[in-house]
Design a protein around this motif. Structure first.
Motif, mmCIF file in Angstrom:
data_model
loop_
_atom_site.group_PDB
_atom_site.id
_atom_site.type_symbol
_atom_site.label_atom_id
_atom_site.label_comp_id
_atom_site.label_asym_id
_atom_site.label_seq_id
_atom_site.Cartn_x
_atom_site.Cartn_y
_atom_site.Cartn_z
ATOM 1 N N SER A 1 -3.008 -10.865 -16.212
ATOM 2 C CA SER A 1 -2.446 -10.587 -17.741
ATOM 3 C C SER A 1 -1.296 -9.929 -17.265
ATOM 4 O O SER A 1 -0.259 -9.916 -18.537
ATOM 5 N N GLY A 2 -0.792 -9.453 -16.116
ATOM 6 C CA GLY A 2 0.273 -8.512 -15.870
ATOM 7 C C GLY A 2 0.565 -7.236 -16.644
ATOM 8 O O GLY A 2 1.311 -6.643 -16.673
ATOM 9 N N GLU A 3 -0.611 -6.913 -17.302
ATOM 10 C CA GLU A 3 -0.536 -5.577 -18.160
ATOM 11 C C GLU A 3 -0.711 -4.532 -16.883
ATOM 12 O O GLU A 3 -1.167 -4.355 -16.062
ATOM 13 N N THR A 4 0.259 -3.570 -17.324
ATOM 14 C CA THR A 4 0.623 -2.709 -16.334
ATOM 15 C C THR A 4 -0.809 -1.556 -16.014
ATOM 16 O O THR A 4 -0.897 -1.113 -14.819
ATOM 17 N N SER A 5 -1.526 -1.649 -17.119
ATOM 18 C CA SER A 5 -2.634 -0.658 -17.143
ATOM 19 C C SER A 5 -3.849 -1.184 -16.375
ATOM 20 O O SER A 5 -4.629 -0.498 -16.056
ATOM 21 N N LYS A 6 -3.857 -2.406 -15.961
ATOM 22 C CA LYS A 6 -4.733 -3.147 -15.306
ATOM 23 C C LYS A 6 -4.563 -3.089 -13.600
ATOM 24 O O LYS A 6 -3.501 -3.196 -13.210
ATOM 25 N N HIS A 7 -5.698 -2.534 -13.102
ATOM 26 C CA HIS A 7 -5.377 -2.732 -11.548
ATOM 27 C C HIS A 7 -5.647 -4.148 -11.046
ATOM 28 O O HIS A 7 -5.934 -5.427 -12.105
ATOM 29 N N ASN B 1 -4.834 -9.002 -11.155
ATOM 30 C CA ASN B 1 -4.171 -8.780 -12.486
ATOM 31 C C ASN B 1 -3.511 -10.032 -13.137
ATOM 32 O O ASN B 1 -2.239 -10.306 -12.938
ATOM 33 N N ASP C 1 -8.325 -4.505 -3.494
ATOM 34 C CA ASP C 1 -6.877 -4.974 -4.109
ATOM 35 C C ASP C 1 -5.953 -4.441 -3.239
ATOM 36 O O ASP C 1 -4.551 -4.109 -3.608
ATOM 37 N N ASP D 1 -0.905 -8.801 -8.064
ATOM 38 C CA ASP D 1 -0.320 -9.849 -8.795
ATOM 39 C C ASP D 1 -0.556 -10.920 -8.251
ATOM 40 O O ASP D 1 -0.571 -11.237 -6.975
#
Ligand SMILES: *Cc1c(COP(=O)(O)O)cnc(C)c1O
Length: 222
Positions: A124-130, A122, A99, A133
């Motif tokens: 889903s765009g969830e900030t918790s996910k590595h 990522n 990544d 973009d």
């Protein structure tokens, strides 16, 4: 339940998911994610004929690798710290979490042969996910031509943990991105594979084209 019993049930569900969309089951690889379980339980997975083993942490993963004498095909599925690369690089056959370029550079430096990597996205765009973009993906993959020991075999994502049906758009998106990268026809990025789907949503992931599903809880237990 033994791993073999769990696998019999899961195999049936994989078969059904494949039939719903006209896919060939031989294109769906099951990775037994053994991060929660003992060496014995991981050995059971190998004995049940599942040769792909997934671990998400360097220390624990290496310990298992040694205790299982490196049998099977090993997948590093967790986020990978740059300084751990040298420890895992000759033991793990696939890295699912490429990544960033600093990681690519370290793999290039430490690898003794071509390394099969999934670029993690990522979706889903969830900030918790590595993961990258989706907008950064093309330029990232193009930069990887500077690292000849990296082979981009596919893309990987972790969907948000929610109602499985709600994950479908994220899997569709990853498939679309995979096809776009594949269409670039870069010699170092065949990008044919899709690593997506876990215990709660693997059927949906298969319907959307997953070629590697990563199963922990449902297959080997917690
Ligand atoms: C733990 C883990 C899995 C497996 O999760 P389950 O829900 O137990 O099947 C899959 N992928 C990654 C990256 C994981 O860390």
């Amino acid at each position: 339940m033994t791993v073999k019993q769990n696998f019999a049930q899961i195999h049936q569900e994989i078969q059904e998911a494949c039939e719903r969309v006209g896919r060939d089951i031989t294109n769906v690889n099951v990775i037994a994610v053994t991060k929660y379980v003992s060496d014995e339980r991981a050995q059971e997975a190998l004995d049940a004929g599942i040769h792909h083993i997934g671990e998400n942490r360097a220390e624990e993963g290496l310990k298992k690798w040694h205790n299982l004498n490196g049998k099977g095909t090993w997948h590093f599925i967790g986020s990978l710290q740059t300084r751990k690369v040298k420890e895992i690089i000759d033991k793990f056959d696939y890295i699912h979490s490429l990544d960033r370029l600093s990681l690519a550079s370290e793999i290039q430096k430490r690898a003794s042969k071509k390394t099969k990597c999934f670029v993690q996205v990522n979706v889903s765009g969830e900030t918790s996910k590595h993961g990258l973009d989706p907008e950064e993906l093309f330029s990232f993959v193009k930069e990887l031509d500077k690292y000849p020991l990296i082979e981009v075999v596919g893309l990987m994502t972790m969907a948000p943990f929610e109602d499985p049906e709600a994950t479908r758009p994220f899997f569709k998106k990853l498939k679309e991105l995979q096809q776009n990268v594949q269409a670039l026809n870069l010699p170092y990025a065949p990008c044919k594979e899709l690593s997506m789907g876990m215990s709660n949503d693997f059927q949906i992931a298969i319907e959307e084209g997953a070629t590697f599903i990563r199963l922990g809880t449902s297959l080997v237990g917690e």
